[in-house]
Design a protein around this motif. Structure first.
Motif, PDB file in Angstrom:
ATOM      1  N   TYR A   1       0.843  -1.061  -0.245  1.00 19.90           N
ATOM      2  CA  TYR A   1      -0.238   0.269   0.093  1.00 19.90           C
ATOM      3  C   TYR A   1       0.947   1.457   0.179  1.00 19.90           C
ATOM      4  O   TYR A   1       0.399   2.005  -0.705  1.00 19.90           O
ATOM      5  CB  TYR A   1      -0.517  -0.125   1.379  1.00 19.90           C
ATOM      6  N   GLU A   2       2.034   1.206   0.800  1.00 15.17           N
ATOM      7  CA  GLU A   2       3.105   2.376   0.687  1.00 15.17           C
ATOM      8  C   GLU A   2       3.770   2.676  -0.327  1.00 15.17           C
ATOM      9  O   GLU A   2       3.569   4.064  -0.491  1.00 15.17           O
ATOM     10  CB  GLU A   2       3.762   2.170   2.237  1.00 15.17           C
ATOM     11  N   ARG A   3       4.071   1.873  -0.402  1.00  7.97           N
ATOM     12  CA  ARG A   3       4.294   1.677  -1.951  1.00  7.97           C
ATOM     13  C   ARG A   3       3.879   3.063  -3.178  1.00  7.97           C
ATOM     14  O   ARG A   3       4.498   3.246  -3.972  1.00  7.97           O
ATOM     15  CB  ARG A   3       4.967   0.549  -2.902  1.00  7.97           C
ATOM     16  N   LEU A   4       2.480   1.612  -3.584  1.00  4.80           N
ATOM     17  CA  LEU A   4       1.567   2.797  -4.299  1.00  4.80           C
ATOM     18  C   LEU A   4       1.438   3.803  -4.265  1.00  4.80           C
ATOM     19  O   LEU A   4       1.478   4.645  -5.178  1.00  4.80           O
ATOM     20  CB  LEU A   4       0.079   2.182  -4.742  1.00  4.80           C
ATOM     21  N   MET A   5       1.396   4.393  -2.528  1.00  8.19           N
ATOM     22  CA  MET A   5       0.726   5.808  -2.814  1.00  8.19           C
ATOM     23  C   MET A   5       2.594   6.701  -2.605  1.00  8.19           C
ATOM     24  O   MET A   5       2.043   8.003  -2.686  1.00  8.19           O
ATOM     25  CB  MET A   5       0.393   6.068  -0.929  1.00  8.19           C
ATOM     26  N   ALA A   6       2.914   6.579  -2.430  1.00  3.78           N
ATOM     27  CA  ALA A   6       4.563   6.934  -3.005  1.00  3.78           C
ATOM     28  C   ALA A   6       4.595   6.586  -4.604  1.00  3.78           C
ATOM     29  O   ALA A   6       5.889   7.823  -4.499  1.00  3.78           O
ATOM     30  CB  ALA A   6       5.979   6.214  -1.875  1.00  3.78           C
ATOM     31  N   SER A   7       3.877   6.413  -5.290  1.00  2.00           N
ATOM     32  CA  SER A   7       4.545   6.254  -6.133  1.00  2.00           C
ATOM     33  C   SER A   7       3.793   7.187  -7.530  1.00  2.00           C
ATOM     34  O   SER A   7       3.190   7.832  -6.955  1.00  2.00           O
ATOM     35  CB  SER A   7       4.012   4.968  -6.952  1.00  2.00           C
ATOM     36  N   PRO A   8       4.014   7.873  -8.162  1.00  2.00           N
ATOM     37  CA  PRO A   8       3.968   8.702  -9.190  1.00  2.00           C
ATOM     38  C   PRO A   8       1.975   8.646 -10.006  1.00  2.00           C
ATOM     39  O   PRO A   8       1.428   8.865  -9.995  1.00  2.00           O
ATOM     40  CB  PRO A   8       4.416   8.613 -10.917  1.00  2.00           C
ATOM     41  N   ARG A   9       1.629   6.555  -9.486  1.00  3.68           N
ATOM     42  CA  ARG A   9       0.298   6.441  -9.515  1.00  3.68           C
ATOM     43  C   ARG A   9      -0.171   7.143  -8.945  1.00  3.68           C
ATOM     44  O   ARG A   9      -2.181   6.895  -9.384  1.00  3.68           O
ATOM     45  CB  ARG A   9       0.234   5.043 -10.172  1.00  3.68           C
ATOM     46  N   SER A  10      -0.400   7.764  -7.514  1.00  5.06           N
ATOM     47  CA  SER A  10      -1.055   7.860  -6.506  1.00  5.06           C
ATOM     48  C   SER A  10      -1.421   9.460  -7.166  1.00  5.06           C
ATOM     49  O   SER A  10      -2.024  10.158  -6.100  1.00  5.06           O
ATOM     50  CB  SER A  10      -0.391   7.878  -5.237  1.00  5.06           C
ATOM     51  N   VAL A  11      -0.629   9.944  -7.691  1.00  7.35           N
ATOM     52  CA  VAL A  11      -1.530  11.083  -8.101  1.00  7.35           C
ATOM     53  C   VAL A  11      -2.965  12.110  -8.758  1.00  7.35           C
ATOM     54  O   VAL A  11      -3.418  12.607  -8.250  1.00  7.35           O
ATOM     55  CB  VAL A  11      -0.813  11.530  -9.785  1.00  7.35           C
ATOM     56  N   TYR A  12      -3.612  10.296  -8.802  1.00  4.68           N
ATOM     57  CA  TYR A  12      -5.275  10.684  -9.138  1.00  4.68           C
ATOM     58  C   TYR A  12      -5.766  10.505  -7.067  1.00  4.68           C
ATOM     59  O   TYR A  12      -6.891  10.686  -7.366  1.00  4.68           O
ATOM     60  CB  TYR A  12      -5.882   9.120  -9.679  1.00  4.68           C
ATOM     61  N   MET A  13      -4.775  10.391  -7.067  1.00  2.00           N
ATOM     62  CA  MET A  13      -5.450  10.150  -5.466  1.00  2.00           C
ATOM     63  C   MET A  13      -5.157  11.344  -4.276  1.00  2.00           C
ATOM     64  O   MET A  13      -5.044  11.295  -3.006  1.00  2.00           O
ATOM     65  CB  MET A  13      -4.947   8.332  -4.649  1.00  2.00           C
ATOM     66  N   GLY A  14      -4.260  12.233  -5.044  1.00  2.00           N
ATOM     67  CA  GLY A  14      -3.984  13.734  -4.396  1.00  2.00           C
ATOM     68  C   GLY A  14      -2.497  13.037  -3.721  1.00  2.00           C
ATOM     69  O   GLY A  14      -1.559  14.122  -2.934  1.00  2.00           O
TER      70      GLY A  14
END
Length: 167
Positions: A25-38
């Protein structure tokens, strides 16, 4: 204490989050892919969101579930019903980890949680807040039969708000 359900579909098990789920979860949230979630988010921000996903079960009787592929047991993402001060309405959201997109997991999981929300929790409505540049989530909301609601209050000023049909 609210019981967090486990839901099953043809290919998936939607289950309560556990601490072992946090690194992915943290890896996704730290990645550029999380830009759509802020995002991207630092550890503090990612941990706060992960903990909030669990806290919502106690506060509202709904929250996030992890998405496991039944055949392999592999966790491929998360689906949840969000609410609280950051969400004007109860929001059905989803995220799939890198490498698992395009297999229909988000659609299958979101349909199952939406059905649970309407049939078990008797929620009167659900929306999905979608970044206007997130073509995959826009397409998924539309495949689920959600329709654009231009009059709905938005989470972020740029969001598109898709309203899900009640059964």
């Amino acid at each position: 204490m609210t019981m967090i359900p486990t839901l099953t579909t043809e290919r998936l098990m939607l289950r309560p989050p556990v601490f072992a789920d946090y690194p992915a979860y943290e890896r996704l949230m730290a990645s550029p892919r999380s830009v759509y979630m802020g995002g991207p988010f630092d550890t503090r921000g990612a941990w706060g969101m992960f903990a909030s996903d669990l806290a919502m079960w106690q506060l509202f009787g709904h929250g996030a579930l992890m998405i496991d592929v039944t055949e392999t047991g592999e966790c491929v993402g998360q689906v949840g019903i969000n609410h609280g001060p950051l969400f004007p309405e109860k929001e059905l959201g989803w995220m799939i980890y890198e490498g698992f997109e395009g297999k229909g997991y988000a659609l299958e999981a979101a349909r199952a949680l939406r059905a649970w929300a309407f049939e078990v929790r008797h929620l009167p409505t659900l929306v999905s807040y979608v970044d206007p540049h997130n073509a995959r989530s826009i397409a998924l909301a539309q495949r689920m039969g959600a329709v654009l609601d231009p009059d709905a209050q938005k989470q972020d000023p740029e969001d598109l708000v898709f309203r899900h049909p009640a059964p």
